[in-house]
Write an enzyme that holds these catalytic residues in place. Structure first.
Site, short mmCIF file in Angstrom:
data_model
loop_
_atom_site.label_atom_id
_atom_site.label_comp_id
_atom_site.label_asym_id
_atom_site.label_seq_id
_atom_site.Cartn_x
_atom_site.Cartn_y
_atom_site.Cartn_z
N GLY A 10 0.77 -1.25 0.00
CA GLY A 10 0.00 0.00 0.00
C GLY A 10 0.79 1.28 0.00
O GLY A 10 0.34 2.30 -0.52
N ASP A 17 0.54 3.18 4.32
CA ASP A 17 -0.52 3.83 3.56
C ASP A 17 -1.60 4.37 4.50
O ASP A 17 -2.07 5.48 4.35
CB ASP A 17 -1.13 2.88 2.51
N ASP A 65 -5.44 1.94 10.29
CA ASP A 65 -6.86 1.68 10.45
C ASP A 65 -7.10 1.30 11.92
O ASP A 65 -7.26 2.16 12.77
CB ASP A 65 -7.26 0.60 9.45
N LYS A 105 -7.33 6.66 10.43
CA LYS A 105 -8.77 6.61 10.72
C LYS A 105 -8.90 6.60 12.24
O LYS A 105 -9.03 5.53 12.84
CB LYS A 105 -9.39 5.31 10.17
N PHE A 121 -14.15 3.07 3.85
CA PHE A 121 -13.18 2.35 3.03
C PHE A 121 -12.77 3.19 1.82
O PHE A 121 -13.62 3.69 1.08
CB PHE A 121 -13.74 1.00 2.58
N VAL A 122 -11.48 3.35 1.64
CA VAL A 122 -10.97 4.19 0.54
C VAL A 122 -10.03 3.40 -0.37
O VAL A 122 -9.41 2.43 0.06
CB VAL A 122 -10.24 5.44 1.10
N ASP A 162 -5.77 -0.30 -2.07
CA ASP A 162 -6.50 -1.18 -2.98
C ASP A 162 -7.82 -1.67 -2.42
O ASP A 162 -8.04 -1.68 -1.20
CB ASP A 162 -5.66 -2.41 -3.29
N ARG A 204 -5.08 0.68 -6.95
CA ARG A 204 -3.86 1.31 -6.41
C ARG A 204 -3.31 2.39 -7.33
O ARG A 204 -2.64 3.31 -6.89
CB ARG A 204 -2.76 0.25 -6.21
P1 IMP Z 1 -4.67 -1.94 10.46
O1 IMP Z 1 -3.75 -3.07 10.79
O2 IMP Z 1 -6.08 -2.22 10.89
O3 IMP Z 1 -4.17 -0.60 10.93
O4 IMP Z 1 -4.79 -1.90 8.89
C1 IMP Z 1 -3.74 -1.49 8.14
C2 IMP Z 1 -3.86 -2.02 6.73
O5 IMP Z 1 -5.21 -2.30 6.35
C3 IMP Z 1 -3.39 -0.95 5.78
O6 IMP Z 1 -1.99 -1.03 5.57
C4 IMP Z 1 -4.18 -1.25 4.53
O7 IMP Z 1 -3.50 -2.19 3.74
C5 IMP Z 1 -5.46 -1.87 5.02
N1 IMP Z 1 -6.56 -0.90 5.02
C6 IMP Z 1 -7.16 -0.35 6.09
N2 IMP Z 1 -8.14 0.49 5.75
C7 IMP Z 1 -8.16 0.49 4.39
C8 IMP Z 1 -8.96 1.20 3.41
O8 IMP Z 1 -9.85 2.02 3.72
N3 IMP Z 1 -8.66 0.93 2.12
C9 IMP Z 1 -7.70 0.07 1.73
N4 IMP Z 1 -6.93 -0.60 2.61
C10 IMP Z 1 -7.16 -0.40 3.93
MG MG Z 2 -1.16 -2.02 3.71
#
Ligand code: IMP
Ligand code: MG
Length: 178
Positions: free
Chosen positions: A48, A103, A106, A134, A155-156, A162, A168
């Site tokens: 990402g 990227d 979340d 977020k 979701f973006v 992606d 992407r």
């Molecule tokens: P986390 O571990 O929950 O912080 O998620 C991190 C990973 O989830 C990011 O590096 C992204 O690859 C993916 N991700 C989280 N939210 C989104 C979104 O809105 N769009 C696309 N990928 C996302």
């Molecule tokens: Mg990622």
């Protein structure tokens, strides 16, 4: 800008390429100030972050190195919560100033799971630069030192992010229509 249809889902234009590049320039300027003379190692998290990492890196006007690693934890539109791979961390991090580039933060789970591995290698310092955060989705104790945009829990896609591997290459950010 028209909507983007990816795998049958509709995404609406959200943040323009111009706005993105303005914020990227701000972050690169800040990093250049903060890390002058420190020769930081920028550690991009694939897939990402490749676009964000390369745009930030290109605009650093200090000595800096870049490397990429892979940590996959995500499929579809909700986080699986599992870090499945961690590949390619071959650099010697000892005594180095590390800037981890993501990227999006979340839930924070991905970085939270990965950070101990970084600290174990005894870097001089560790900071996190993320294109997006977020805040309302955050569940783990991870904080971005540099970010371009705080967004709602939607979701973006685009600018490296992606939906099922697609989207992407969009130069601007789109948000899933509900
Ligand atoms: P986390 O571990 O929950 O912080 O998620 C991190 C990973 O989830 C990011 O590096 C992204 O690859 C993916 N991700 C989280 N939210 C989104 C979104 O809105 N769009 C696309 N990928 C996302
Ligand atoms: Mg990622």
């Amino acid at each position: 800008m028209p909507d983007a249809i990816i795998q049958g889902k509709t995404f609406t234009p959200f943040i323009s390429a111009k706005q993105i590049l303005e914020q990227v320039a701000n972050i690169a300027a800040q990093i250049s100030l903060d890390y002058a003379g420190k020769r930081p190692l920028v550690l991009g998290i694939l897939n990402g972050s490749f676009m964000f990492a390369s745009d930030v890196f290109r605009q650093l006007d200090i000595e800096a190195e870049i490397s990429f690693i892979k940590l996959a934890s995500y499929k579809g539109t909700t986080s699986s919560g599992n870090v499945v791979t961690s590949i390619g961390l071959e650099e010697n991090l000892q005594g180095r100033h590390i800037i981890i580039v993501e990227d999006i933060i979340d839930t924070g789970k991905t970085l939270y799971s990965f950070l101990p591995e970084v600290y174990q290698r005894q870097p001089a310092s560790v900071r996190i630069a993320t294109f997006l955060t977020k805040p309302t989705a955050l569940q783990f104790d991870v904080k971005a030192d540099y970010f371009c945009f705080e967004i709602d829990n939607k979701f973006v896609v685009g600018y490296g992010l992606d939906y099922d591997g697609l989207g992407r290459n969009l130069p601007e950010l789109y948000v899933l229509k509900d």
